[in-house]
Design a protein around this motif. Structure first.
Motif, PDB file in Angstrom:
ATOM      1  N   ILE A  18       0.845  -1.209   0.000  1.00  0.00           N
ATOM      2  CA  ILE A  18       0.000   0.000   0.000  1.00  0.00           C
ATOM      3  C   ILE A  18       0.876   1.254   0.000  1.00  0.00           C
ATOM      4  O   ILE A  18       0.627   2.208  -0.742  1.00  0.00           O
ATOM      5  N   LYS A  21       2.432   1.789  -3.403  1.00  0.00           N
ATOM      6  CA  LYS A  21       1.419   2.316  -4.334  1.00  0.00           C
ATOM      7  C   LYS A  21       1.255   3.822  -4.118  1.00  0.00           C
ATOM      8  O   LYS A  21       1.233   4.601  -5.079  1.00  0.00           O
ATOM      9  N   ILE A  25       2.106   7.013  -6.678  1.00  0.00           N
ATOM     10  CA  ILE A  25       1.024   7.887  -7.147  1.00  0.00           C
ATOM     11  C   ILE A  25       1.142   9.312  -6.614  1.00  0.00           C
ATOM     12  O   ILE A  25       0.939  10.274  -7.345  1.00  0.00           O
ATOM     13  N   GLU A  82      -9.202   8.254  -3.077  1.00  0.00           N
ATOM     14  CA  GLU A  82      -9.392   6.799  -3.273  1.00  0.00           C
ATOM     15  C   GLU A  82     -10.852   6.414  -3.021  1.00  0.00           C
ATOM     16  O   GLU A  82     -11.381   5.515  -3.660  1.00  0.00           O
ATOM     17  N   MET A  85     -12.738   7.364  -6.116  1.00  0.00           N
ATOM     18  CA  MET A  85     -12.447   6.463  -7.242  1.00  0.00           C
ATOM     19  C   MET A  85     -12.852   5.015  -6.922  1.00  0.00           C
ATOM     20  O   MET A  85     -12.661   4.123  -7.742  1.00  0.00           O
ATOM     21  N   ASN A  86     -13.332   4.809  -5.709  1.00  0.00           N
ATOM     22  CA  ASN A  86     -13.711   3.464  -5.232  1.00  0.00           C
ATOM     23  C   ASN A  86     -12.533   2.504  -5.098  1.00  0.00           C
ATOM     24  O   ASN A  86     -12.725   1.292  -4.974  1.00  0.00           O
ATOM     25  N   THR A  87     -11.308   3.017  -5.183  1.00  0.00           N
ATOM     26  CA  THR A  87     -10.156   2.131  -5.002  1.00  0.00           C
ATOM     27  C   THR A  87      -9.961   1.804  -3.520  1.00  0.00           C
ATOM     28  O   THR A  87      -9.330   0.806  -3.184  1.00  0.00           O
ATOM     29  N   ASP A  89     -12.163   0.777  -1.524  1.00  0.00           N
ATOM     30  CA  ASP A  89     -12.862  -0.492  -1.268  1.00  0.00           C
ATOM     31  C   ASP A  89     -11.949  -1.684  -1.553  1.00  0.00           C
ATOM     32  O   ASP A  89     -12.103  -2.754  -0.968  1.00  0.00           O
ATOM     33  N   ARG A  90     -11.042  -1.493  -2.496  1.00  0.00           N
ATOM     34  CA  ARG A  90     -10.091  -2.572  -2.817  1.00  0.00           C
ATOM     35  C   ARG A  90      -9.218  -2.891  -1.589  1.00  0.00           C
ATOM     36  O   ARG A  90      -8.927  -4.051  -1.312  1.00  0.00           O
ATOM     37  N   LEU A  91      -8.816  -1.837  -0.867  1.00  0.00           N
ATOM     38  CA  LEU A  91      -7.995  -2.049   0.335  1.00  0.00           C
ATOM     39  C   LEU A  91      -8.848  -2.656   1.448  1.00  0.00           C
ATOM     40  O   LEU A  91      -8.409  -3.560   2.162  1.00  0.00           O
ATOM     41  N   LEU A  92     -10.076  -2.137   1.568  1.00  0.00           N
ATOM     42  CA  LEU A  92     -10.943  -2.597   2.666  1.00  0.00           C
ATOM     43  C   LEU A  92     -11.380  -4.046   2.488  1.00  0.00           C
ATOM     44  O   LEU A  92     -11.732  -4.709   3.459  1.00  0.00           O
ATOM     45  N   SER A  93     -11.382  -4.529   1.242  1.00  0.00           N
ATOM     46  CA  SER A  93     -11.843  -5.904   1.022  1.00  0.00           C
ATOM     47  C   SER A  93     -10.676  -6.875   0.818  1.00  0.00           C
ATOM     48  O   SER A  93     -10.896  -8.044   0.513  1.00  0.00           O
ATOM     49  N   ALA A  94      -9.451  -6.401   0.979  1.00  0.00           N
ATOM     50  CA  ALA A  94      -8.279  -7.289   0.838  1.00  0.00           C
ATOM     51  C   ALA A  94      -8.162  -8.187   2.072  1.00  0.00           C
ATOM     52  O   ALA A  94      -8.681  -7.851   3.145  1.00  0.00           O
TER      53      ALA A  94
ATOM     54  N   THR B  50     -18.333  -9.820   1.583  1.00  0.00           N
ATOM     55  CA  THR B  50     -16.898  -9.588   1.403  1.00  0.00           C
ATOM     56  C   THR B  50     -16.248  -9.004   2.657  1.00  0.00           C
ATOM     57  O   THR B  50     -15.065  -8.662   2.645  1.00  0.00           O
ATOM     58  N   ILE B  52     -16.709  -6.146   4.171  1.00  0.00           N
ATOM     59  CA  ILE B  52     -16.486  -4.691   4.274  1.00  0.00           C
ATOM     60  C   ILE B  52     -17.432  -4.114   5.319  1.00  0.00           C
ATOM     61  O   ILE B  52     -17.069  -3.240   6.095  1.00  0.00           O
ATOM     62  N   ARG B  75     -11.671 -13.989   3.196  1.00  0.00           N
ATOM     63  CA  ARG B  75     -11.319 -13.165   2.029  1.00  0.00           C
ATOM     64  C   ARG B  75     -10.222 -13.798   1.177  1.00  0.00           C
ATOM     65  O   ARG B  75     -10.127 -13.502  -0.013  1.00  0.00           O
ATOM     66  N   ILE B  80     -12.646 -10.149  -5.883  1.00  0.00           N
ATOM     67  CA  ILE B  80     -13.785  -9.232  -5.893  1.00  0.00           C
ATOM     68  C   ILE B  80     -13.647  -8.259  -7.063  1.00  0.00           C
ATOM     69  O   ILE B  80     -12.610  -7.619  -7.224  1.00  0.00           O
ATOM     70  N   HIS B  82     -15.486  -5.071  -8.171  1.00  0.00           N
ATOM     71  CA  HIS B  82     -16.487  -4.101  -7.720  1.00  0.00           C
ATOM     72  C   HIS B  82     -17.257  -3.524  -8.910  1.00  0.00           C
ATOM     73  O   HIS B  82     -16.826  -3.631 -10.063  1.00  0.00           O
ATOM     74  N   ASN B  86     -12.487   0.050 -10.315  1.00  0.00           N
ATOM     75  CA  ASN B  86     -11.648   0.739  -9.323  1.00  0.00           C
ATOM     76  C   ASN B  86     -10.171   0.385  -9.506  1.00  0.00           C
ATOM     77  O   ASN B  86      -9.589  -0.370  -8.739  1.00  0.00           O
ATOM     78  N   TYR B  88      -6.165   2.060 -10.375  1.00  0.00           N
ATOM     79  CA  TYR B  88      -5.390   3.282 -10.124  1.00  0.00           C
ATOM     80  C   TYR B  88      -4.972   3.851 -11.476  1.00  0.00           C
ATOM     81  O   TYR B  88      -4.119   3.275 -12.160  1.00  0.00           O
ATOM     82  N   PHE B  99       0.009  -4.811  -7.838  1.00  0.00           N
ATOM     83  CA  PHE B  99      -0.455  -4.316  -6.536  1.00  0.00           C
ATOM     84  C   PHE B  99      -1.557  -5.216  -5.982  1.00  0.00           C
ATOM     85  O   PHE B  99      -1.525  -5.609  -4.802  1.00  0.00           O
ATOM     86  N   LEU B 103      -1.403  -7.454  -2.474  1.00  0.00           N
ATOM     87  CA  LEU B 103      -2.376  -7.398  -1.372  1.00  0.00           C
ATOM     88  C   LEU B 103      -2.802  -8.796  -0.942  1.00  0.00           C
ATOM     89  O   LEU B 103      -3.134  -9.026   0.212  1.00  0.00           O
ATOM     90  N   TYR B 104      -2.812  -9.719  -1.912  1.00  0.00           N
ATOM     91  CA  TYR B 104      -3.211 -11.102  -1.618  1.00  0.00           C
ATOM     92  C   TYR B 104      -1.999 -11.988  -1.363  1.00  0.00           C
ATOM     93  O   TYR B 104      -2.111 -13.191  -1.301  1.00  0.00           O
TER      94      TYR B 104
END
Lengths: 250, 318
Positions: A18, A21, A25, A82, A85-87, A89-94, B50, B52, B75, B80, B82, B86, B88, B99, B103-104
């Motif tokens: 993270i 990244k 950016i 983020e 851009m809904n990105t 959520d990508r972190l929150l669901s990892a 998921t 969240i 998870r 997932i 979305h 989403n 970058y 990336f 994360l996984y």
């Protein structure tokens, strides 16, 4: 089954991903540079120009406020964007805990701040001829203060908005008064007793005290107290951020 | 073991009850569609499954892992995708994929191999080092799907995967979903595109007002409303036919204009056919095509969500 060590190393690896990244950016975005470098420079000039002050006060003060602003300048911008851009959520669901997300976000601000802090430090040594007498205090002060305020930035960014301006406004309501109440440019011993009491509540007090000890060899509270209280603030911010992200994501 | 097992999930936001006692299972390797109108509770369900969002009561298990108490373990089984792409946009397609893999905690060699494969599958290999800011909507969607697959999940959540996409992206994504199904990957698909669910899903659930209105295979759901049959008729473009004229035919219950055709809803298709053939010369128009149609999944959806009917023979939540 993954053991305790495996889980921790997975969390740290994800936090580092993270941070990387964010580094790729955000580090060169104009808004971040203005907020992290120019803002503390102008604050310093407003305080320092025309005032007779020792380099051992000016240089640690400049380093401390540079860290305050640069460390807390990335997450309050990056996280709302983020969200937009809904990105996020990508972190929150990892498959990692919220602690790893908070840590990863804070790491990018921390590393950015360390890099930025080298500029006033070098300028202080070269221009003001300030000498370092306690390098360990200086390193500990810079590192812990940077981590403390980057975690504070992540904490403020938990507020569920998609607008960086909303968070920056709230953050500045805290950051600006901190400069005045933390003995950054006015030694704590010269503050009125009420001011000295309020200063105890500010993490910048302990950060600037420890950084100053790097230049003077002496800390108002003692280096161990400064280190201990900075660690406490870091933990409080980390757990509060974890709590707020959980609450606001619902 | 079920891929997904929801156990009486309810969710409240203040006074608003978003989900009420939602229970269903999804078998391993199944492609499961989740349909519902806007605001029905689809997104809330996905956010709970998921990990969240936490449910107010009840829980769900993902391959036996409780999503509330064993969130991280649950998870790890899933990918997932979305609803919005989403990605970058300041990073390249390759960096985005790497990336997601990091994360996984996909190992370096494995993620580079998998990343290269996915970029080929999704026809993005020649743009892999470009910043994704300049990608088309379809390319961004394909990359989002690739990121959801980079950890080789056993269960893939797909939220509106083909909504508003170009034909090429649509075909690639549907092909990939079919391939995943063949490989035994469980797919949980939410979509507004009922025909997509009809074509790709083994079973569908229809959710309305936070409750599961029906769960079954598309064909069994259609069987439950056999009364919704229709005759589809097209007239020569030169002739003028008003929907009201057709609605006046005695055996026609409802008329729907669908493009250049009319769909005449009836319980007696042969009778309507006779009426239409008698109507055409009277109205001075020529019939150029006529088809009889059974109920579609869309009819089921309208019946269940629009009229709130709980039909006979369908597994319902009530």
């Amino acid at each position: 089954m993954e053991g305790w060590f495996g889980q921790v190393s997975t969390e740290l690896a994800a936090a580092w991903a993270i941070a990387k990244k964010d580094i790729l950016i955000w580090y060169l975005k104009p808004g971040i540079i203005v907020s992290g470098m120019l803002f503390p420079l102008f604050m310093f000039l407003a305080f320092a120009v025309g005032r007779p002050a020792e380099p051992t006060v000016l240089v640690p003060g400049l380093v401390a406020i540079t860290i305050l602003f640069s460390a807390s300048s990335i997450e309050p911008v990056s996280i709302p964007i983020e969200r937009r851009m809904n990105t996020f959520d990508r972190l929150l669901s990892a498959p990692i805990s919220l602690h790893a997300v908070v840590l990863g976000e804070s790491l990018s601000g921390f590393l950015y701040s360390i890099g930025i802090a080298l500029v006033p430090l070098a300028a202080g040594l070269a221009v003001f001829r300030a000498g370092i007498v306690g390098p360990a205090f200086l390193v500990a002060g810079v590192v812990l203060t940077a981590f403390c305020f980057s975690t504070m930035g992540t904490l403020f960014a938990a507020y569920p908005t998609e607008s960086p301006g909303d968070i920056m406004s709230m953050l500045n309501l805290v950051r600006l008064p901190l400069i005045f109440i933390s003995g950054v440019f006015i030694p704590l011993s010269q503050l009125p007793s009420a001011g000295q009491f309020i200063a105890l509540l500010s993490p910048l007090t302990y950060g600037s005290d420890l950084i100053r000890a790097g230049f003077t060899g002496e800390a108002h509270f003692g280096p161990a107290v400064d280190v201990g209280l900075l660690l406490v603030f870091i933990l409080v911010f980390q757990f509060a951020a974890n709590l707020l992200y959980r609450r606001f994501n619902d | 073991m079920h891929a997904i097992e929801t156990l009486g999930i309810s969710k409240r936001f203040g006074d608003l009850r978003a989900l009420s006692d939602v229970s269903f299972t999804v078998g391993e390797g199944e492609t499961f569609g989740f349909l519902g109108p806007n605001g029905a509770g689809k997104t809330t369900t996905i956010r709970i499954l998921t990990g969240i969002t936490a449910p107010t009561s009840g829980t769900a298990r993902i391959f036996g892992h409780d999503i509330v108490r064993e969130t991280v373990a649950a998870r790890r089984q899933m990918g997932i995708v979305h609803e919005t792409s989403n990605i970058y946009t300041d990073l390249s397609a390759w960096r985005n994929l790497m990336f997601a893999a990091e994360l996984y905690r996909v190992g370096r060699r494995e993620r580079e191999k998998r990343g290269a494969e996915l970029l080929e599958v999704f026809d993005l290999a020649d743009r892999q080092h470009d910043r994704t800011r300049g990608f088309s909507k379809g390319m961004k969607r394909r990359l989002t799907l690739a990121m959801g697959l980079v950890n080789s999940p056993r269960l893939l959540f797909l939220d509106e995967p083909t909504s508003g996409l170009d034909v090429q992206s649509n075909l690639i994504i549907r092909d990939v979903i079919r391939g995943l199904n063949e490989d035994g990957v469980t797919v949980f698909l939410t979509t507004h595109n009922i025909e997509e669910a009809n074509l790709t899903c083994d079973r569908v659930a229809i959710i309305d007002h936070g409750r599961i209105a029906a769960i079954d295979s598309p064909e069994r759901l259609k069987e439950t409303i056999q009364s919704v049959q229709s005759v589809e008729v097209a007239f020569h473009p030169g002739g003028r036919v008003a929907a009201d004229d057709l609605a006046a035919l005695s055996r026609v219950r409802e008329v729907r204009k669908e493009g250049d055709k009319f769909r005449l809803i009836t319980e007696d298709p042969p009778g309507v056919l006779e009426e239409v053939m008698a109507f055409a010369p009277r109205a001075g128009v020529r019939v150029i095509s006529v088809n009889t149609r059974g109920p579609s999944l869309e009819d089921v959806f309208i019946r269940l969500t629009g009229l709130d009917v709980r039909t006979k023979g369908v597994t319902t939540a009530d």
